[in-house]
Scaffold this motif. Structure first.
Motif, PDB file in Angstrom:
ATOM      1  N   PRO A   1       0.828  -1.203   0.000  1.00  0.00           N
ATOM      2  CA  PRO A   1       0.000   0.000   0.000  1.00  0.00           C
ATOM      3  C   PRO A   1       0.863   1.254   0.000  1.00  0.00           C
ATOM      4  CG  PRO A   1      -0.847  -1.585   1.570  1.00  0.00           C
ATOM      5  CD  PRO A   1       0.461  -2.131   1.081  1.00  0.00           C
ATOM      6  N   GLY A   2       0.478   2.220  -0.804  1.00  0.00           N
ATOM      7  CA  GLY A   2       1.269   3.428  -0.921  1.00  0.00           C
ATOM      8  C   GLY A   2       2.188   3.436  -2.117  1.00  0.00           C
ATOM      9  N   GLY A   3       2.299   2.304  -2.839  1.00  0.00           N
ATOM     10  CA  GLY A   3       3.045   2.298  -4.096  1.00  0.00           C
ATOM     11  C   GLY A   3       4.491   1.900  -3.995  1.00  0.00           C
ATOM     12  N   ARG A   4       4.867   1.117  -2.985  1.00  0.00           N
ATOM     13  CA  ARG A   4       6.255   0.665  -2.858  1.00  0.00           C
ATOM     14  C   ARG A   4       6.378  -0.745  -3.415  1.00  0.00           C
ATOM     15  NH1 ARG A   4       9.635  -1.123   2.153  1.00  0.00           N
ATOM     16  NH2 ARG A   4      11.755  -0.862   1.389  1.00  0.00           N
ATOM     17  N   TYR A   5       7.172  -0.890  -4.477  1.00  0.00           N
ATOM     18  CA  TYR A   5       7.356  -2.177  -5.145  1.00  0.00           C
ATOM     19  C   TYR A   5       8.564  -2.895  -4.568  1.00  0.00           C
ATOM     20  CZ  TYR A   5       3.806  -0.939  -8.536  1.00  0.00           C
ATOM     21  OH  TYR A   5       2.607  -0.612  -9.124  1.00  0.00           O
ATOM     22  N   LEU A   6       8.397  -4.208  -4.340  1.00  0.00           N
ATOM     23  CA  LEU A   6       9.456  -5.013  -3.744  1.00  0.00           C
ATOM     24  C   LEU A   6       9.935  -6.079  -4.724  1.00  0.00           C
ATOM     25  CD1 LEU A   6       8.078  -5.721  -0.144  1.00  0.00           C
ATOM     26  CD2 LEU A   6       9.596  -3.879  -0.880  1.00  0.00           C
ATOM     27  N   PRO A   7      11.250  -6.287  -4.812  1.00  0.00           N
ATOM     28  CA  PRO A   7      11.755  -7.397  -5.625  1.00  0.00           C
ATOM     29  C   PRO A   7      11.534  -8.721  -4.919  1.00  0.00           C
ATOM     30  CG  PRO A   7      13.563  -6.332  -4.492  1.00  0.00           C
ATOM     31  CD  PRO A   7      12.332  -5.523  -4.174  1.00  0.00           C
ATOM     32  N   HIS A   8      11.483  -9.782  -5.707  1.00  0.00           N
ATOM     33  CA  HIS A   8      11.325 -11.118  -5.147  1.00  0.00           C
ATOM     34  C   HIS A   8      11.900 -12.113  -6.147  1.00  0.00           C
ATOM     35  CE1 HIS A   8       8.035 -11.751  -7.968  1.00  0.00           C
ATOM     36  NE2 HIS A   8       7.571 -10.566  -7.601  1.00  0.00           N
ATOM     37  N   ALA A   9      11.924 -13.372  -5.762  1.00  0.00           N
ATOM     38  CA  ALA A   9      12.590 -14.384  -6.588  1.00  0.00           C
ATOM     39  C   ALA A   9      11.618 -15.409  -7.150  1.00  0.00           C
ATOM     40  CB  ALA A   9      13.676 -15.080  -5.775  1.00  0.00           C
ATOM     41  N   LEU A  10      10.350 -15.037  -7.330  1.00  0.00           N
ATOM     42  CA  LEU A  10       9.379 -15.991  -7.874  1.00  0.00           C
ATOM     43  C   LEU A  10       9.811 -16.492  -9.243  1.00  0.00           C
ATOM     44  CD1 LEU A  10       6.566 -17.368  -7.827  1.00  0.00           C
ATOM     45  CD2 LEU A  10       5.662 -15.258  -8.837  1.00  0.00           C
ATOM     46  N   SER A  11       9.759 -17.808  -9.411  1.00  0.00           N
ATOM     47  CA  SER A  11      10.037 -18.431 -10.700  1.00  0.00           C
ATOM     48  C   SER A  11       9.307 -19.765 -10.733  1.00  0.00           C
ATOM     49  CB  SER A  11      11.540 -18.651 -10.891  1.00  0.00           C
ATOM     50  OG  SER A  11      12.019 -19.643  -9.994  1.00  0.00           O
ATOM     51  N   GLU A  12       9.353 -20.442 -11.862  1.00  0.00           N
ATOM     52  CA  GLU A  12       8.729 -21.764 -11.936  1.00  0.00           C
ATOM     53  C   GLU A  12       9.376 -22.737 -10.968  1.00  0.00           C
ATOM     54  OE1 GLU A  12       7.315 -23.210 -15.923  1.00  0.00           O
ATOM     55  OE2 GLU A  12       8.590 -21.539 -16.600  1.00  0.00           O
ATOM     56  N   GLU A  13      10.650 -22.531 -10.656  1.00  0.00           N
ATOM     57  CA  GLU A  13      11.354 -23.414  -9.737  1.00  0.00           C
ATOM     58  C   GLU A  13      11.189 -22.984  -8.286  1.00  0.00           C
ATOM     59  OE1 GLU A  13      12.884 -21.949 -12.460  1.00  0.00           O
ATOM     60  OE2 GLU A  13      12.445 -23.761 -13.648  1.00  0.00           O
ATOM     61  N   ARG A  14      10.778 -21.726  -8.065  1.00  0.00           N
ATOM     62  CA  ARG A  14      10.708 -21.212  -6.699  1.00  0.00           C
ATOM     63  C   ARG A  14       9.389 -20.477  -6.484  1.00  0.00           C
ATOM     64  NH1 ARG A  14      11.349 -16.925  -3.389  1.00  0.00           N
ATOM     65  NH2 ARG A  14      12.529 -17.230  -1.465  1.00  0.00           N
ATOM     66  N   PRO A  15       8.427 -21.109  -5.807  1.00  0.00           N
ATOM     67  CA  PRO A  15       7.170 -20.418  -5.491  1.00  0.00           C
ATOM     68  C   PRO A  15       7.377 -19.409  -4.372  1.00  0.00           C
ATOM     69  CG  PRO A  15       7.188 -22.586  -4.495  1.00  0.00           C
ATOM     70  CD  PRO A  15       8.442 -22.505  -5.334  1.00  0.00           C
ATOM     71  N   LEU A  16       6.424 -18.531  -4.216  1.00  0.00           N
ATOM     72  CA  LEU A  16       6.375 -17.650  -3.052  1.00  0.00           C
ATOM     73  C   LEU A  16       5.497 -18.309  -1.999  1.00  0.00           C
ATOM     74  CD1 LEU A  16       5.897 -14.151  -4.737  1.00  0.00           C
ATOM     75  CD2 LEU A  16       7.983 -15.060  -3.707  1.00  0.00           C
ATOM     76  N   ARG A  17       6.063 -18.555  -0.825  1.00  0.00           N
ATOM     77  CA  ARG A  17       5.323 -19.235   0.248  1.00  0.00           C
ATOM     78  C   ARG A  17       4.725 -18.196   1.181  1.00  0.00           C
ATOM     79  NH1 ARG A  17       9.616 -22.491  -1.155  1.00  0.00           N
ATOM     80  NH2 ARG A  17       9.005 -24.643  -1.604  1.00  0.00           N
ATOM     81  N   LEU A  18       3.392 -18.177   1.221  1.00  0.00           N
ATOM     82  CA  LEU A  18       2.680 -17.179   2.012  1.00  0.00           C
ATOM     83  C   LEU A  18       2.276 -17.701   3.381  1.00  0.00           C
ATOM     84  CD1 LEU A  18       2.506 -16.121  -0.942  1.00  0.00           C
ATOM     85  CD2 LEU A  18       0.233 -15.261  -0.387  1.00  0.00           C
ATOM     86  N   GLY A  19       2.207 -19.000   3.513  1.00  0.00           N
ATOM     87  CA  GLY A  19       1.810 -19.618   4.770  1.00  0.00           C
ATOM     88  C   GLY A  19       1.816 -21.122   4.610  1.00  0.00           C
ATOM     89  N   ALA A  20       1.406 -21.827   5.662  1.00  0.00           N
ATOM     90  CA  ALA A  20       1.400 -23.285   5.615  1.00  0.00           C
ATOM     91  C   ALA A  20       0.437 -23.767   4.535  1.00  0.00           C
ATOM     92  CB  ALA A  20       1.000 -23.845   6.975  1.00  0.00           C
ATOM     93  N   GLY A  21       0.980 -24.381   3.490  1.00  0.00           N
ATOM     94  CA  GLY A  21       0.151 -24.904   2.416  1.00  0.00           C
ATOM     95  C   GLY A  21      -0.389 -23.858   1.469  1.00  0.00           C
ATOM     96  N   LEU A  22       0.099 -22.630   1.544  1.00  0.00           N
ATOM     97  CA  LEU A  22      -0.386 -21.544   0.691  1.00  0.00           C
ATOM     98  C   LEU A  22       0.775 -20.964  -0.105  1.00  0.00           C
ATOM     99  CD1 LEU A  22      -2.617 -19.551  -0.204  1.00  0.00           C
ATOM    100  CD2 LEU A  22      -2.025 -18.172   1.805  1.00  0.00           C
ATOM    101  N   GLU A  23       0.721 -21.090  -1.432  1.00  0.00           N
ATOM    102  CA  GLU A  23       1.812 -20.648  -2.293  1.00  0.00           C
ATOM    103  C   GLU A  23       1.288 -19.928  -3.524  1.00  0.00           C
ATOM    104  OE1 GLU A  23       5.155 -24.122  -1.402  1.00  0.00           O
ATOM    105  OE2 GLU A  23       3.981 -24.220  -3.249  1.00  0.00           O
TER     106      GLU A  23
END
Length: 259
Positions: free
Chosen positions: A147-169
């Motif tokens: 919120p507020g327009g701040r963009y963050l880098p991340h490493a999402l790729s087909e080999e590396r999901p983003l894990r948001l919580g237990a069992g949530l990707e």
């Protein structure tokens, strides 16, 4: 060898609840795509789904998503914080804003309660109502914005999901809209693993038609195989959810995606 699969439509009209722990999935609005008789036009809107943490309490939804400070906020930390509250996957088109607000209210969720909106890809029938959720973190395709327009880098790729919580990707599932499409996978529901797949699958039974709408059919075929190998239920972009049923392979028969 992978087991062969078949798919069957999941009965029921929205809102379609798939309870689970620690997350439930509710299909709020069912997408559609209806060709018009003249001119090749299509009237369409995308499916909208809600992911609800089991322990979310609207009365305690007071911790804001991190905004511009501190400078050390990392992408997965911000996403995991956001995933403590309601998550919306796609928003439909702007013509469906009132239907979306009614569907959310039916689940006891106000627009200000939504902590994270995931847009599976950048087409207007899937992200047309982002403006209803200015207090949410936004993950649209591969762009993560607080919120507020701040963009963050991340490493999402087909080999590396983003894990948001237990069992949530969040998975990278390229193809339909190019290289940056995403899907949301939710394990632990009463129906097993649910994958909200955007337009990786247009609808149940789209095997002979999805290629015509794909920017990268080879990548989308890879994404479809991945989803079918992991999901028990798929929520497609423009139709009813469907079950994925794995059958015991016969000796010498091909597996998923094999010829």
């Amino acid at each position: 060898m992978n087991s062969p699969v078949r798919t069957d439509p999941l009965p029921g009209d929205p809102p379609l609840l798939m309870p689970g722990a620690p997350y439930s999935v509710v299909v709020l609005l069912r997408g559609y795509a209806e060709p018009e008789k003249l001119g090749g036009a299509v009237r369409a809107d995308g499916s909208v789904s809600l992911v609800l943490p089991q322990d979310w309490d609207p009365a305690s939804n007071s911790t804001p998503v991190p905004q511009a400070e501190p400078q050390s906020v990392e992408a997965e930390t911000a996403l995991q914080e956001a995933a403590r509250g309601p998550i919306l996957v796609d928003t439909g088109g702007p013509w469906a804003s009132e239907a979306l607000l009614r569907a959310l209210a039916g689940q006891g969720v106000a627009p200000g309660d939504v902590r994270l909106v995931v847009g599976t890809h950048g087409h207007s029938d899937h992200i047309g109502n982002l403006g209803l959720f200015p207090g949410a973190a936004l993950l649209v395709s591969h762009d993560l914005c607080l919120p507020g327009g701040r963009y963050l880098p991340h490493a999402l790729s087909e080999e590396r999901p983003l894990r948001l919580g237990a069992g949530l990707e969040v998975w990278a599932t390229p193809g339909h809209g190019g290289q940056r499409d995403v899907s949301v996978a939710v394990a632990g529901t009463a129906l097993g693993t649910v994958v909200v797949a955007g337009d990786v699958f247009e609808r149940h039974g789209d095997e002979e038609s999805w290629q015509a709408l794909s920017e990268d059919p080879a990548a989308q075929e890879r994404s479809r195989r991945r989803v079918l190998a992991a999901a028990d239920v798929v929520v497609p972009g423009h139709g009813a959810p469907f079950r994925v049923i794995r059958e015991a392979p016969q000796p010498g028969s091909p597996g998923v995606g094999e010829k």
